[in-house]
Design a protein around this motif. Structure first.
Motif, PDB file in Angstrom:
ATOM      1  N   HIS A 160      13.990 -45.417-109.821  1.00 18.87           N
ATOM      2  CA  HIS A 160      14.073 -46.172-108.573  1.00 18.87           C
ATOM      3  C   HIS A 160      13.352 -45.440-107.438  1.00 18.87           C
ATOM      4  O   HIS A 160      12.665 -46.062-106.624  1.00 18.87           O
ATOM      5  CB  HIS A 160      15.535 -46.414-108.199  1.00 18.87           C
ATOM      6  N   LEU A 161      13.512 -44.118-107.398  1.00 21.26           N
ATOM      7  CA  LEU A 161      12.866 -43.342-106.339  1.00 21.26           C
ATOM      8  C   LEU A 161      11.349 -43.414-106.459  1.00 21.26           C
ATOM      9  O   LEU A 161      10.638 -43.540-105.459  1.00 21.26           O
ATOM     10  CB  LEU A 161      13.338 -41.892-106.394  1.00 21.26           C
ATOM     11  N   HIS A 198      25.275 -44.883-108.461  1.00 25.04           N
ATOM     12  CA  HIS A 198      24.525 -43.717-108.913  1.00 25.04           C
ATOM     13  C   HIS A 198      23.044 -44.027-109.139  1.00 25.04           C
ATOM     14  O   HIS A 198      22.691 -44.823-109.996  1.00 25.04           O
ATOM     15  CB  HIS A 198      25.144 -43.190-110.210  1.00 25.04           C
ATOM     16  N   GLY A 199      22.190 -43.382-108.343  1.00 23.34           N
ATOM     17  CA  GLY A 199      20.756 -43.486-108.530  1.00 23.34           C
ATOM     18  C   GLY A 199      20.111 -44.728-107.961  1.00 23.34           C
ATOM     19  O   GLY A 199      18.891 -44.864-107.995  1.00 23.34           O
ATOM     20  N   ARG A 200      20.912 -45.646-107.428  1.00 22.57           N
ATOM     21  CA  ARG A 200      20.357 -46.937-107.001  1.00 22.57           C
ATOM     22  C   ARG A 200      20.166 -47.059-105.499  1.00 22.57           C
ATOM     23  O   ARG A 200      19.810 -48.122-104.997  1.00 22.57           O
ATOM     24  CB  ARG A 200      21.250 -48.082-107.475  1.00 22.57           C
ATOM     25  N   ALA A 201      20.352 -45.982-104.764  1.00 28.54           N
ATOM     26  CA  ALA A 201      20.147 -46.045-103.317  1.00 28.54           C
ATOM     27  C   ALA A 201      18.744 -46.533-102.953  1.00 28.54           C
ATOM     28  O   ALA A 201      18.593 -47.307-101.999  1.00 28.54           O
ATOM     29  CB  ALA A 201      20.423 -44.688-102.677  1.00 28.54           C
ATOM     30  N   GLY A 229      20.412 -34.428-108.374  1.00 28.64           N
ATOM     31  CA  GLY A 229      20.924 -35.114-109.548  1.00 28.64           C
ATOM     32  C   GLY A 229      20.827 -36.620-109.412  1.00 28.64           C
ATOM     33  O   GLY A 229      20.255 -37.311-110.256  1.00 28.64           O
ATOM     34  N   ASP A 230      21.341 -37.141-108.325  1.00 22.79           N
ATOM     35  CA  ASP A 230      21.335 -38.585-108.065  1.00 22.79           C
ATOM     36  C   ASP A 230      19.921 -39.144-108.005  1.00 22.79           C
ATOM     37  O   ASP A 230      19.624 -40.182-108.589  1.00 22.79           O
ATOM     38  CB  ASP A 230      22.058 -38.833-106.732  1.00 22.79           C
ATOM     39  N   GLY A 231      19.016 -38.422-107.342  1.00 24.18           N
ATOM     40  CA  GLY A 231      17.683 -38.958-107.088  1.00 24.18           C
ATOM     41  C   GLY A 231      16.672 -38.715-108.181  1.00 24.18           C
ATOM     42  O   GLY A 231      15.697 -39.461-108.299  1.00 24.18           O
TER      43      GLY A 231
END
Length: 344
Positions: free
Chosen positions: A109-110, A74-77, A100-102
């Motif tokens: 992270h983004l 979650h969120g770490r892409a 939501g994720d980003g």
């Protein structure tokens, strides 16, 4: 180094053997097909392409692409995508995330991926809801949105993904929506950009936030509500009868009427993708008084993060011997000799 020579493929070459499983009518289907149609146009090679995702409905994307893929956490892409690009800069990396994720757990992270200018494409699917968690409100949900977690309506002021991207230092920012015929053109422009390319894609959640974008995305009367931007072309919409003017007294954008196609006399401005100030204004335009600004809003390349890292590493290793054992033995080292009392 991988061969980046364009190759010929078809849509079928990009379809995996996995059953596509989203809710019937979900906008993700249209985005998936748009991407699978776009990749043959740019001569991409499935063996040189990687799709990276986090968590959420959109993050099932890598399963449906006949490429390499990572379904991460979650969120770490963005962190995974950055690592992949640094490990092999020749790979064509696409990152898929949701609002939501980003923009919640993944916002930090983004932000760093964008400010570093990692050479990859970021597709943020924005349906203004947490679909996977059964319709909770998300960072982009509008004030008043009624959900299981906000039964009286959300009081959160929503995040603006494109404003976030510009504020984070992104050098390419664009908008499209799931069923738009222009979405492939936006994706092609993003791929052509050298650096982090951010694309917000409005996506209809058929179950938990149905038709929330119909105010501008519905086909009937769309030309009156959509401002599709083209570099070097005047900002016209409504069949050329309306345009966008920059008021120099207030330093703000205004809607003006265009008579007999004379947009110059009306003061309509010409879109310049390198004008960051105008891009900021465009992404903040309130819908209703203004049309929805779509297409490439900003595109001004600069050197990429991985090119700087490679150059720095080359300078650091110049004239040096690659000897790990020698490096480990350097400095304060000692040897502990065995004694007779030590157990065997």
């Amino acid at each position: 180094m991988n061969d980046m020579t364009p190759i010929q493929t078809t849509l079928k070459d990009w379809e995996s053997d996995q059953e596509v499983r989203w809710c019937p009518g979900c906008g993700d289907y249209a985005i998936l097909k748009a991407v699978q149609r776009t990749l043959p146009q740019i001569g991409a090679d499935p063996k040189n392409t990687v799709f990276v995702s986090g968590i959420g409905c959109s993050s099932r994307f890598p399963y449906y692409m006949e490429t390499y893929g990572f379904h991460t956490i979650h969120g770490r892409a963005p962190a995974f995508a950055t690592g992949i690009k640094l490990a092999n800069p020749d790979l064509d990396v696409w990152m898929v995330t949701g609002d939501g994720d980003g923009l919640s757990i993944g916002g930090n992270h983004l932000m760093h991926l964008l400010r570093r200018n990692v050479n990859l494409q970021v597709m943020l699917f924005n349906n203004e809801i947490y679909g996977l968690t059964k319709g909770q409100y998300s960072p982009t949900s509008r004030i008043g949105t009624t959900t299981p977690s906000t039964p009286m309506g959300s009081v959160d002021r929503p995040a603006n993904p494109c404003a976030f991207a510009l504020g984070s230092g992104a050098r390419f920012v664009a908008r499209g929506f799931d069923v738009s015929k222009n979405l492939p053109d936006v994706l092609i422009a993003a791929h052509r950009h050298q650096g982090a390319a951010f694309i917000e894609i409005f996506q209809n959640c058929i179950v938990y936030n149905k038709d929330v974008f119909n105010d501008f995305a519905a086909p009937k009367g769309a030309e009156d509500r959509q401002l599709w931007l083209t570099d070097g072309e005047p900002m016209l919409y409504a069949g050329g009868t309306k345009g966008i003017k920059l008021d120099l007294d207030t330093l703000s954008l205004q809607v003006v009427d265009v008579v007999d196609g004379d947009w110059q006399s009306a003061g309509v401005i010409v879109h310049n993708v390198k004008n960051r100030a105008i891009a900021h204004m465009l992404v903040e335009l309130p819908f209703g008084p203004f049309p929805m600004a779509l297409g490439v809003l900003y595109d001004d390349p600069r050197p990429t993060f991985e090119s700087a890292v490679i150059e720095q590493n080359a300078k650091a290793s110049e004239g040096r011997e690659a000897n790990l054992a020698k490096l480990l033995a350097k400095g304060q080292t000692w040897t502990v000799a065995p004694s007779a009392a030590d157990p065997v």
